[in-house]
Design an enzyme around this catalytic site. Structure first.
Site, short mmCIF file in Angstrom:
data_model
loop_
_atom_site.label_atom_id
_atom_site.label_comp_id
_atom_site.label_asym_id
_atom_site.label_seq_id
_atom_site.Cartn_x
_atom_site.Cartn_y
_atom_site.Cartn_z
N SER A 158 0.84 -1.20 0.00
CA SER A 158 0.00 0.00 0.00
C SER A 158 0.87 1.25 0.00
O SER A 158 2.02 1.21 0.47
CB SER A 158 -0.88 0.01 1.25
OG SER A 158 -1.53 1.26 1.42
N TYR A 184 0.06 0.19 10.61
CA TYR A 184 -0.30 -0.27 9.27
C TYR A 184 0.85 -0.01 8.30
O TYR A 184 1.23 -0.88 7.51
CB TYR A 184 -1.56 0.44 8.79
CG TYR A 184 -2.01 0.06 7.40
CD1 TYR A 184 -2.46 -1.23 7.13
CD2 TYR A 184 -1.98 0.98 6.36
CE1 TYR A 184 -2.88 -1.58 5.84
CE2 TYR A 184 -2.40 0.64 5.07
CZ TYR A 184 -2.84 -0.64 4.82
OH TYR A 184 -3.24 -1.00 3.56
#
Length: 317
Positions: A158, A184
């Protein structure tokens, strides 16, 4: 330094468009998280191209429903489902033990995002445990099957990796205040670094591993984010270019398929793709590109060592 890879595809390309004309008959694929979001579209495209696909899913019932729908849609009856809970090392090892025969494509697609501070029974921070440790054990455990066919491994990372390098001094937020976006981010950085080190270790085995940013897509991945926070992040993620352009799940799966099937990527490892092309280096103020720390070979080697030691996994090669 190798020339940057670009493809005929782009932001609006769908996964099915990437595999048009591609024949994957006789090829076997595993897609983690293949029962939801872009995982469904990844399975659809692989099945449409003739591959045998195993959906590795936490919710087997949901996986079976998706498998039935996609078999009917593609005419491919070789879509299977197997249980896999990435937060459970026992579950991952059981999946590995149950796998028989060669594996040509491993799509490490499943993941969690921005969860409240949660720890596994081992005390590991949930996002790192799921997004990296689970996939590390799975991939290394399947090494023999991957080596048999000179397989490709694709890690869904990501642009969130820009939020944080892997903080080796405190991966699990035991001494620093927990920030779910940094947590994350470091797990997504780990997805890229995994491929960098695999390229060094496994090149002679013919196994390649690359990572990608699928794009901004509204799926169940955002279930831990309020609608208000999601809209704010969409604005922020757009940076100077305005609000982030969102993709459909069909478009979001396209870059995964490029790394899985394109001859342009043959024999290459440690790359990071966005919008179907190899990403450019990240520049300050931008919300895309590859951070220097995410392709640092020293950090990649350290991550592999820490992963092996934490998970008590010996070198498989």
């Amino acid at each position: 330094m190798s020339e940057r890879i670009t493809t005929p595809f782009g932001f609006e390309t769908t996964a099915l468009e990437v595999v048009e004309g591609v024949d994957l008959s006789g090829r076997r694929a595993v897609v983690t998280g293949g029962a939801s979001g872009i995982g469904v579209e990844t399975v659809r495209a692989l099945a449409a191209a003739g591959a045998e696909v195993t959906i590795a899913a936490r919710n087997v019932e949901a996986g079976q429903k998706v498998a039935a729908e996609l078999s009917a849609a593609t005419g491919n009856k070789q879509i299977f489902v197997a249980p896999l809970e990435l937060t459970s090392q026992d579950s991952v090892k059981a999946f590995v033990a149950s796998w028989d025969g060669p594996l040509h494509l491993l799509i490490n697609n499943a993941g969690v995002m921005a969860t409240p501070l949660t720890r596994t029974p081992e005390g590991w921070e949930l996002q790192f445990a799921t997004n990296h440790f689970g996939h590390f054990t799975l991939t290394v455990g399947l090494f023999g099957s991957l080596r048999a066919e000179g397989a490709r491994v694709v890690n869904v990372s990501s642009a969130g990796h820009l939020s944080s390098p892997v903080v080796f001094e405190d991966i699990h937020f035991e001494r620093r205040e927990y920030d779910r976006w940094q947590a994350y981010g470091q797990s997504k950085t780990a997805n890229v670094l995994f491929g960098v080190e695999a390229g060094q270790r496994w090149a002679s085995e013919g196994i390649t591993m690359n990572a990608l940013m699928p794009g901004g897509i509204l799926t169940a991945l955002q279930r831990h984010i309020t609608p208000e926070e999601l809209q704010e992040r969409i604005k922020l993620r757009g940076g100077d270019a305005g609000p982030l352009r969102l993709k459909t799940p069909e478009q979001g799966a396209s870059t995964t398929l490029v790394l899985a099937v394109s001859p342009l990527v043959e024999g290459r490892s440690g790359l990071y793709f966005e919008d179907c092309d190899e990403a450019l280096p990240h520049e300050p103020g931008m919300t895309n590109g590859l951070a220097a720390y995410a392709h640092d070979p020293e950090a990649a080697a350290q991550l592999w060592k820490v992963s092996e030691e934490t998970l008590k996994i010996g070198e498989q090669a």
